[in-house]
Design an enzyme around this catalytic site. Sequence first.
Site, PDB file in Angstrom:
ATOM      1  N   ASN A 156      29.146   2.967 -12.459  1.00 40.74           N
ATOM      2  CA  ASN A 156      30.040   4.120 -12.300  1.00 40.74           C
ATOM      3  C   ASN A 156      31.456   3.875 -12.818  1.00 40.74           C
ATOM      4  OD1 ASN A 156      30.361   2.404 -10.025  1.00 40.74           O
ATOM      5  ND2 ASN A 156      31.365   4.045  -8.934  1.00 40.74           N
ATOM      6  N   GLY A 210      20.835  -6.939 -18.882  1.00 39.06           N
ATOM      7  CA  GLY A 210      19.433  -6.669 -18.585  1.00 39.06           C
ATOM      8  C   GLY A 210      19.263  -5.871 -17.310  1.00 39.06           C
ATOM      9  N   GLY A 212      18.018  -4.813 -13.438  1.00 39.53           N
ATOM     10  CA  GLY A 212      18.176  -5.453 -12.133  1.00 39.53           C
ATOM     11  C   GLY A 212      16.964  -6.288 -11.773  1.00 39.53           C
ATOM     12  N   GLY A 216      18.890  -9.350 -13.053  1.00 38.79           N
ATOM     13  CA  GLY A 216      19.618  -9.413 -11.778  1.00 38.79           C
ATOM     14  C   GLY A 216      18.898 -10.296 -10.776  1.00 38.79           C
ATOM     15  N   GLU A 254      29.294  -4.845  -1.682  1.00 40.42           N
ATOM     16  CA  GLU A 254      30.050  -3.576  -1.681  1.00 40.42           C
ATOM     17  C   GLU A 254      29.053  -2.484  -2.005  1.00 40.42           C
ATOM     18  OE1 GLU A 254      33.155  -3.433  -0.867  1.00 40.42           O
ATOM     19  OE2 GLU A 254      33.738  -5.538  -1.015  1.00 40.42           O
ATOM     20  N   CYS A 288      32.368   5.492  -5.563  1.00 43.54           N
ATOM     21  CA  CYS A 288      31.909   5.187  -4.201  1.00 43.54           C
ATOM     22  C   CYS A 288      32.880   5.727  -3.164  1.00 43.54           C
ATOM     23  CB  CYS A 288      31.731   3.685  -4.040  1.00 43.54           C
ATOM     24  SG  CYS A 288      33.240   2.784  -4.432  1.00 43.54           S
ATOM     25  N   GLU A 467      36.852  -7.555  -0.605  1.00 42.41           N
ATOM     26  CA  GLU A 467      37.358  -7.990  -1.899  1.00 42.41           C
ATOM     27  C   GLU A 467      38.822  -7.570  -1.976  1.00 42.41           C
ATOM     28  OE1 GLU A 467      34.651  -6.568  -4.940  1.00 42.41           O
ATOM     29  OE2 GLU A 467      33.173  -8.050  -4.310  1.00 42.41           O
TER      30      GLU A 467
HETATM   31  P1  NAD Z   1      22.263  -0.184  -8.230  1.00 40.01           P
HETATM   32  O1  NAD Z   1      22.169  -0.816  -6.888  1.00 40.01           O
HETATM   33  O2  NAD Z   1      21.095   0.531  -8.754  1.00 40.01           O
HETATM   34  O3  NAD Z   1      22.629  -1.270  -9.337  1.00 40.01           O
HETATM   35  C1  NAD Z   1      23.784  -2.071  -9.248  1.00 40.01           C
HETATM   36  C2  NAD Z   1      23.571  -3.342 -10.048  1.00 40.01           C
HETATM   37  O4  NAD Z   1      22.548  -4.096  -9.415  1.00 40.01           O
HETATM   38  C3  NAD Z   1      23.101  -3.108 -11.485  1.00 40.01           C
HETATM   39  O5  NAD Z   1      23.710  -4.060 -12.319  1.00 40.01           O
HETATM   40  C4  NAD Z   1      21.608  -3.342 -11.384  1.00 40.01           C
HETATM   41  O6  NAD Z   1      21.032  -3.750 -12.597  1.00 40.01           O
HETATM   42  C5  NAD Z   1      21.553  -4.461 -10.370  1.00 40.01           C
HETATM   43  N1  NAD Z   1      20.280  -4.617  -9.655  1.00 40.01           N
HETATM   44  C6  NAD Z   1      19.359  -3.660  -9.374  1.00 40.01           C
HETATM   45  N2  NAD Z   1      18.313  -4.212  -8.707  1.00 40.01           N
HETATM   46  C7  NAD Z   1      18.585  -5.530  -8.570  1.00 40.01           C
HETATM   47  C8  NAD Z   1      17.899  -6.622  -7.976  1.00 40.01           C
HETATM   48  N3  NAD Z   1      16.720  -6.467  -7.369  1.00 40.01           N
HETATM   49  N4  NAD Z   1      18.467  -7.843  -8.014  1.00 40.01           N
HETATM   50  C9  NAD Z   1      19.665  -8.020  -8.589  1.00 40.01           C
HETATM   51  N5  NAD Z   1      20.368  -7.026  -9.191  1.00 40.01           N
HETATM   52  C10 NAD Z   1      19.838  -5.793  -9.172  1.00 40.01           C
HETATM   53  O7  NAD Z   1      23.549   0.740  -8.154  1.00 40.01           O
HETATM   54  P2  NAD Z   1      24.064   1.715  -9.274  1.00 40.01           P
HETATM   55  O8  NAD Z   1      23.167   2.902  -9.302  1.00 40.01           O
HETATM   56  O9  NAD Z   1      24.342   0.954 -10.516  1.00 40.01           O
HETATM   57  O10 NAD Z   1      25.490   2.133  -8.666  1.00 40.01           O
HETATM   58  C11 NAD Z   1      25.670   3.174  -7.789  1.00 40.01           C
HETATM   59  C12 NAD Z   1      25.817   2.664  -6.371  1.00 40.01           C
HETATM   60  O11 NAD Z   1      26.886   1.734  -6.298  1.00 40.01           O
HETATM   61  C13 NAD Z   1      26.169   3.758  -5.387  1.00 40.01           C
HETATM   62  O12 NAD Z   1      25.409   3.579  -4.221  1.00 40.01           O
HETATM   63  C14 NAD Z   1      27.636   3.513  -5.103  1.00 40.01           C
HETATM   64  O13 NAD Z   1      28.089   3.981  -3.847  1.00 40.01           O
HETATM   65  C15 NAD Z   1      27.701   2.037  -5.181  1.00 40.01           C
HETATM   66  N6  NAD Z   1      29.070   1.585  -5.419  1.00 40.01           N
HETATM   67  C16 NAD Z   1      29.723   0.964  -4.404  1.00 40.01           C
HETATM   68  C17 NAD Z   1      31.034   0.550  -4.586  1.00 40.01           C
HETATM   69  C18 NAD Z   1      31.796  -0.135  -3.489  1.00 40.01           C
HETATM   70  O14 NAD Z   1      32.847  -0.687  -3.779  1.00 40.01           O
HETATM   71  N7  NAD Z   1      31.321  -0.123  -2.261  1.00 40.01           N
HETATM   72  C19 NAD Z   1      31.662   0.758  -5.816  1.00 40.01           C
HETATM   73  C20 NAD Z   1      30.946   1.392  -6.832  1.00 40.01           C
HETATM   74  C21 NAD Z   1      29.643   1.797  -6.627  1.00 40.01           C
END
Ligand code: NAD
Length: 486
Positions: A156, A210, A212, A216, A254, A288, A467
């Site tokens: 995002n 790559g 997740g 990831g 987060e 977020c 953080e």
């Molecule tokens: P997501 O959880 O789908 O992905 C986030 C990251 O995690 C990506 O790089 C993804 O490739 C990786 N990932 C996915 N599965 C994984 C796994 N099993 N192991 C390791 N890595 C993995 O989230 P998104 O759709 O990219 O982002 C949106 C979400 O992020 C929303 O829920 C939003 O609220 C949250 N967000 C939170 C904050 C905060 O500061 N709290 C800030 C920004 C976004």
Amino acid sequence: MSLGADDTLKIRSFVDGEFIDPATGQWLDNYDPAVGEVYSQVANSPASDVDRAVAAATRASRDWSRLSVEQRANHLLRIAEGIRSRADELARAECRDSGKPLKLARDLEIPRAAQNFGFFAGLIHGMSTAAHDSPVGLNVTLAQPFGVGGTISPWNLPLYLFTWKVAPALAAGNCVVAKPSELTPLTAAMLGEICIEVGLPHGVLNIVQGSGQVTGQALVEHPGIRAISFTGGTATGAKIAASAAPRFKKLSLELGGKNPNLIFADCDFDKMLATTFRSSFQNQGQICLCGSRILVESSIYDRFMAAFLMMVHKAKVGDPLDEANDLGAVVSQAHQQKILSAIDTAAAEGGRILAGGHAVSVPGRCERGWFVAPTVIDNLDQSCCTNQREIFGPVVTVQPFRDADHAIELANAVPYGLSATVWTANLNRALRVAENIEAGVVWVNGWLIRDLRTPFGGVKESGVGREGGIDALEFWTQKKNVCFCR
Ligand code: NAD
């Protein structure tokens, strides 16, 4: 980054100071969401590429951790300068990769990415070492880096959040293996180019591209990484926590939110209205910290609704390159479908769709892009799915409240606890409400005012850990007590 044999832009992992192809030869399509077309391919780096990155970071960490604070800070400042010198190009890349308005990337996100490095370069000068003296011994407490840290960030605010994690990890003396989102990999790859341009020693920052599930997961499971900072969805955070726990890794999580925006009748109405529009729909609601649940004191409910809906109806959705538009595209077709299906659920739950509620067709260059109209829904109970689950799109609900206690009750009646906004001229009430809201961050009479020295994070299902400022440096170090016995 370069063009492949088929002339497609290839976004590669950056390992040990160079860009590498994925060992398995697997690439993922990368879309421009505003035009709805593939414009590049990103490496789907397998576990063996992550191994390479961790090995490079481990080698580099010996020298990096022994640099003086000034030397490390100077490297970070050079990266900040490198980002500034390519700011326009980075903003355009961010806009193309994510569909966000160019002006948002240019005015807020890319400057903040540079600031993240500059800020932590300054902050490490203030890191101190505690000493406790006694007749039997002098204790000196060292704060030592882990060696190699892992970071995983979402789509995002791509470079903004990527650098928010990487900068303190490097500042504290760690080398890093960082994974950006596979949906928005471009600016992280450009940061790899900047590291080369500014002469960052090889292996200090490695960027593995790559999915997740592949890249990831390999990063989370890697035994060479002892600390991981993750920002993303709550469900992903739970998976990461489950993988990391038996490996005893330090985690900062987060996660998602369902943030309340509490509006009392005595607030500065005009300021509240303009800010509430932003806190609802900035970056298409994909921040977020956006306030997706608007809670309004009953006595001004009708006035608020009339004024807010007038603003929302006037909002322009369209080409993110056009500065006249307020909202750009959402990040992917799948995400657009998820948002539209959440709106269908709201309607099925009895919600009244007062604005939006549909996809938007944008003529011309963006006719196949993924746009959603800013959507306002009321007539929903706090307990319904729509008011409980994060939608992460341009969708807000509005509910009336009777008094401060009722507002607090509604605000807290969700599994999340990231942030909240309170609008009132009564500062005693503001303080009482802020104290009682379950959230890590509360703004009174404003929104998204960020001072990088302050702790940032959520409670409940919005995350674990803080953080920002000194909290980030503490996360990226572990304490060792050395006792000089008398
Ligand atoms: P997501 O959880 O789908 O992905 C986030 C990251 O995690 C990506 O790089 C993804 O490739 C990786 N990932 C996915 N599965 C994984 C796994 N099993 N192991 C390791 N890595 C993995 O989230 P998104 O759709 O990219 O982002 C949106 C979400 O992020 C929303 O829920 C939003 O609220 C949250 N967000 C939170 C904050 C905060 O500061 N709290 C800030 C920004 C976004």
